[in-house]
Write a protein that holds these residues in place. Structure first.
Motif, PDB file in Angstrom:
ATOM      1  N   LYS A   1      -2.223 -10.915  -3.145  1.00  0.00           N
ATOM      2  CA  LYS A   1      -3.154 -11.337  -4.192  1.00  0.00           C
ATOM      3  C   LYS A   1      -4.159 -12.321  -3.586  1.00  0.00           C
ATOM      4  O   LYS A   1      -3.766 -13.224  -2.836  1.00  0.00           O
ATOM      5  CB  LYS A   1      -2.412 -12.017  -5.332  1.00  0.00           C
ATOM      6  CG  LYS A   1      -1.640 -11.044  -6.186  1.00  0.00           C
ATOM      7  CD  LYS A   1      -1.030 -11.748  -7.391  1.00  0.00           C
ATOM      8  CE  LYS A   1      -0.186 -10.765  -8.184  1.00  0.00           C
ATOM      9  NZ  LYS A   1       0.887 -11.405  -8.935  1.00  0.00           N
ATOM     10  N   THR A   2      -5.415 -12.164  -3.940  1.00  0.00           N
ATOM     11  CA  THR A   2      -6.486 -13.015  -3.395  1.00  0.00           C
ATOM     12  C   THR A   2      -6.181 -14.489  -3.589  1.00  0.00           C
ATOM     13  O   THR A   2      -6.384 -15.315  -2.697  1.00  0.00           O
ATOM     14  CB  THR A   2      -7.815 -12.658  -4.090  1.00  0.00           C
ATOM     15  OG1 THR A   2      -8.063 -11.267  -3.871  1.00  0.00           O
ATOM     16  CG2 THR A   2      -8.970 -13.481  -3.542  1.00  0.00           C
ATOM     17  N   GLU A   3      -5.662 -14.781  -4.753  1.00  0.00           N
ATOM     18  CA  GLU A   3      -5.356 -16.151  -5.143  1.00  0.00           C
ATOM     19  C   GLU A   3      -4.478 -16.882  -4.111  1.00  0.00           C
ATOM     20  O   GLU A   3      -4.657 -18.072  -3.857  1.00  0.00           O
ATOM     21  CB  GLU A   3      -4.653 -16.030  -6.492  1.00  0.00           C
ATOM     22  CG  GLU A   3      -3.979 -17.224  -7.036  1.00  0.00           C
ATOM     23  CD  GLU A   3      -2.992 -16.789  -8.121  1.00  0.00           C
ATOM     24  OE1 GLU A   3      -3.403 -16.768  -9.294  1.00  0.00           O
ATOM     25  OE2 GLU A   3      -1.830 -16.476  -7.786  1.00  0.00           O
TER      26      GLU A   3
ATOM     27  N   CYS B   1      -6.755 -18.275  -1.417  1.00  0.00           N
ATOM     28  CA  CYS B   1      -7.638 -19.336  -1.927  1.00  0.00           C
ATOM     29  C   CYS B   1      -6.850 -20.623  -2.092  1.00  0.00           C
ATOM     30  O   CYS B   1      -7.306 -21.699  -1.727  1.00  0.00           O
ATOM     31  CB  CYS B   1      -8.258 -18.944  -3.262  1.00  0.00           C
ATOM     32  SG  CYS B   1      -9.241 -17.456  -3.146  1.00  0.00           S
TER      33      CYS B   1
ATOM     34  N   MET C   1     -13.193 -13.003   3.976  1.00  0.00           N
ATOM     35  CA  MET C   1     -12.090 -12.189   3.464  1.00  0.00           C
ATOM     36  C   MET C   1     -12.536 -10.800   3.006  1.00  0.00           C
ATOM     37  O   MET C   1     -13.608 -10.631   2.438  1.00  0.00           O
ATOM     38  CB  MET C   1     -11.383 -12.917   2.323  1.00  0.00           C
ATOM     39  CG  MET C   1     -10.703 -14.193   2.790  1.00  0.00           C
ATOM     40  SD  MET C   1      -9.313 -14.716   1.786  1.00  0.00           S
ATOM     41  CE  MET C   1     -10.046 -14.904   0.181  1.00  0.00           C
TER      42      MET C   1
ATOM     43  N   THR D   1     -11.939  -8.649   0.313  1.00  0.00           N
ATOM     44  CA  THR D   1     -11.378  -8.752  -1.030  1.00  0.00           C
ATOM     45  C   THR D   1     -11.867  -7.589  -1.877  1.00  0.00           C
ATOM     46  O   THR D   1     -13.019  -7.188  -1.783  1.00  0.00           O
ATOM     47  CB  THR D   1     -11.815 -10.096  -1.649  1.00  0.00           C
ATOM     48  OG1 THR D   1     -11.249 -11.149  -0.865  1.00  0.00           O
ATOM     49  CG2 THR D   1     -11.340 -10.237  -3.086  1.00  0.00           C
TER      50      THR D   1
ATOM     51  N   SER E   1      -7.293  -8.674  -8.213  1.00  0.00           N
ATOM     52  CA  SER E   1      -8.047  -8.982  -7.004  1.00  0.00           C
ATOM     53  C   SER E   1      -7.083  -9.113  -5.833  1.00  0.00           C
ATOM     54  O   SER E   1      -6.189  -9.960  -5.827  1.00  0.00           O
ATOM     55  CB  SER E   1      -8.837 -10.279  -7.179  1.00  0.00           C
ATOM     56  OG  SER E   1      -9.553 -10.529  -5.986  1.00  0.00           O
TER      57      SER E   1
ATOM     58  N   THR F   1      -6.519  -8.983  -1.393  1.00  0.00           N
ATOM     59  CA  THR F   1      -7.205  -9.312  -0.140  1.00  0.00           C
ATOM     60  C   THR F   1      -6.362  -8.867   1.046  1.00  0.00           C
ATOM     61  O   THR F   1      -5.141  -9.078   1.062  1.00  0.00           O
ATOM     62  CB  THR F   1      -7.472 -10.834  -0.080  1.00  0.00           C
ATOM     63  OG1 THR F   1      -8.424 -11.177  -1.093  1.00  0.00           O
ATOM     64  CG2 THR F   1      -8.022 -11.259   1.273  1.00  0.00           C
TER      65      THR F   1
END
Ligand code: ATP
Ligand code: MG
Length: 408
Positions: free
Chosen positions: A38-40, A43, A57, A59, A67, A69
């Motif tokens: 997960k992108t989160e 981040c 990234m 993504t 979302s 990645t």
């Protein structure tokens, strides 16, 4: 993104096998995580204002609008897995290593690619400086074992949430006075990520900040003592290192000990390995409050440094040349039996002339050749030729595997 072809892959396998051996001796086990997260996750761990998260990234949204990645680095996925699988309940100390592709949308150049590979290691659960020294000793030994000498280890301490904020503010004030001399990137980030300015490759930024305050001079007692102890252990282990007070890392999660293995052989891509402590990371991702430390090695850069010193590809132990349909069938059986017994054996599959078959045996660099014709079939034995010294010996076809096993 590159293909890794036979001829080069042997060097990769050597680098990976050596990592498994060395890391194994230090008590590390392998962990494999998916290439996508997960992108989160990235981040939250790497940090919103880092180069990786801001611009590097890959993504995308999947069909359910999540979302996702492609992992740009290995630490965050390992932490995610560690927490999700509650690995700390199995053992208070986890030593994990990984190998695999990472993805960053960067400007491709020598030593910098969009899919690249890392070999990395992480230790969770130990705060003591002994583990910092162990991790560095392991990294040092790895470079020795793979035969790369022209690297040097640089270490620094980036402080902790207790001492860094005051230093950070001091650095911002210092940079503010020199803003006009900084590049646009640094002008933009000096407030949000002032430490990155110290790492900027632009000559003007380097000149403008030569006398910038260093974190090392602002460490709290705990961090200072930790760093002193790390250096003491490194000296005791006779690991050569230099303190580089300007070294900062491009990821937000680092605290205390940070380090890089640098070389002057790869132009501006001078870091071949990098890492550090990340004591708050597991907790910030929703896991237990456990300290951690780790590193990642860039495999492409290792391969570049090995240069022409390629690991030789495996060659056939035996090439069987056969004349006539009957001999070809027999050669096929012999070859298949040898292969099943673990011997690398080859033949010509297309009924070519003896000359063409011998050309192929030479091209493949076969250690031995065996010529099989009508006479040999009838006699049940043939001449086994050592290609290095052209010596020959007669072998019974039924004894071929045994003879090859004892032949040098
Ligand atoms: P750099 O300053 O070279 O961009 P980095 O700080 O972004 O490196 P890390 O995230 O610490 O690198 O990754 C650890 C190692 O992975 C680096 O020291 C390097 O050897 C390798 N590496 C990082 N990015 C790339 C890339 N795009 N291509 C090849 N190797 C890379
Ligand atoms: Mg980078």
């Amino acid at each position: 993104m590159n293909d890794i072809l036979p001829g080069e892959i042997e060097t990769w396998q050597f680098l990976e096998t050596t990592a498994r051996q060395v890391f194994g001796a230090y008590g590390f086990s392998e962990i494999r995580t998916p290439a996508v997260e997960k992108t989160e996750l990235f981040c939250r761990s790497i940090g919103e204002t880092t180069d990786i998260v801001e611009k590097e990234m890959y993504t995308f949204d999947d069909k359910s609008s999540n979302s996702l990645t492609l992992r740009p680095e290995g630490t965050a996925p390992v932490m995610r897995s560690f927490i999700q699988n509650k690995l700390h309940t199995l053992d208070p100390v986890s030593k994990l290593y990984y190998t695999g592709p990472m993805f960053r949308y960067e400007r491709p150049q020598k030593g910098r690619y969009r899919q690249f590979h890392q070999i990395g290691a992480e230790v969770l659960g130990v705060e003591d400086a002994k583990i910092d020294a162990q991790v560095l000793a392991m990294l040092h030994q790895y470079f020795q074992e793979i035969g790369i000498q022209s690297v040097s280890l640089q270490v620094n301490s980036l402080g902790c949430p207790e001492c860094r904020p005051a230093y950070r503010q001091q650095l911002i004030d210092y940079l503010e006075e020199r803003l006009d001399r900084l590049c646009d990137d640094c002008k933009r980030r000096y407030q949000t990520n002032p430490l990155r300015v110290l790492d900027c490759k632009v000559a003007g930024c380097k000149e403008a900040t030569v006398d910038a305050p260093a974190m090392l001079e602002h460490l709290c007692n705990g961090c200072d003592e930790h760093f002193t102890t790390v250096k003491r252990h490194l000296n005791a282990l006779e690991i050569p290192f230099a303190v580089n007070s300007r070294m900062v890392r491009g990821l937000d999660y680092y605290v205390r000990t940070t380090f890089e293995m640098v070389t002057d052989q790869l132009g501006s891509q001078n870091a071949v390995a990098a890492g550090g402590r990340y004591d708050g990371l597991v907790e910030s991702l929703g896991g237990p409050a456990l300290p951690g430390i780790g590193f990642a090695i860039g495999v492409e850069r290792l391969v570049l440094m090995k240069g022409d010193e390629k690991v030789a590809p495996e060659v056939p132990k035996l090439f069987i040349a056969a004349l006539g349909a009957k001999a070809q069938d027999e050669a096929f059986l012999l070859m298949s039996r040898l292969q099943a017994a673990g011997v690398r054996a080859e033949m010509d599959y297309q009924g070519k002339s003896l000359k063409a078959q011998m050309r192929r045996a030479n091209k493949l660099n076969a250690e031995y050749t065996l010529i099989l014709g009508e006479d040999e079939l009838n006699a049940g034995c043939a001449q086994l030729k050592n290609m290095a010294d052209s010596s020959q010996q007669e072998v019974a076809l039924t004894q071929l595997a045994e003879v090859l096993a004892t032949a040098g």
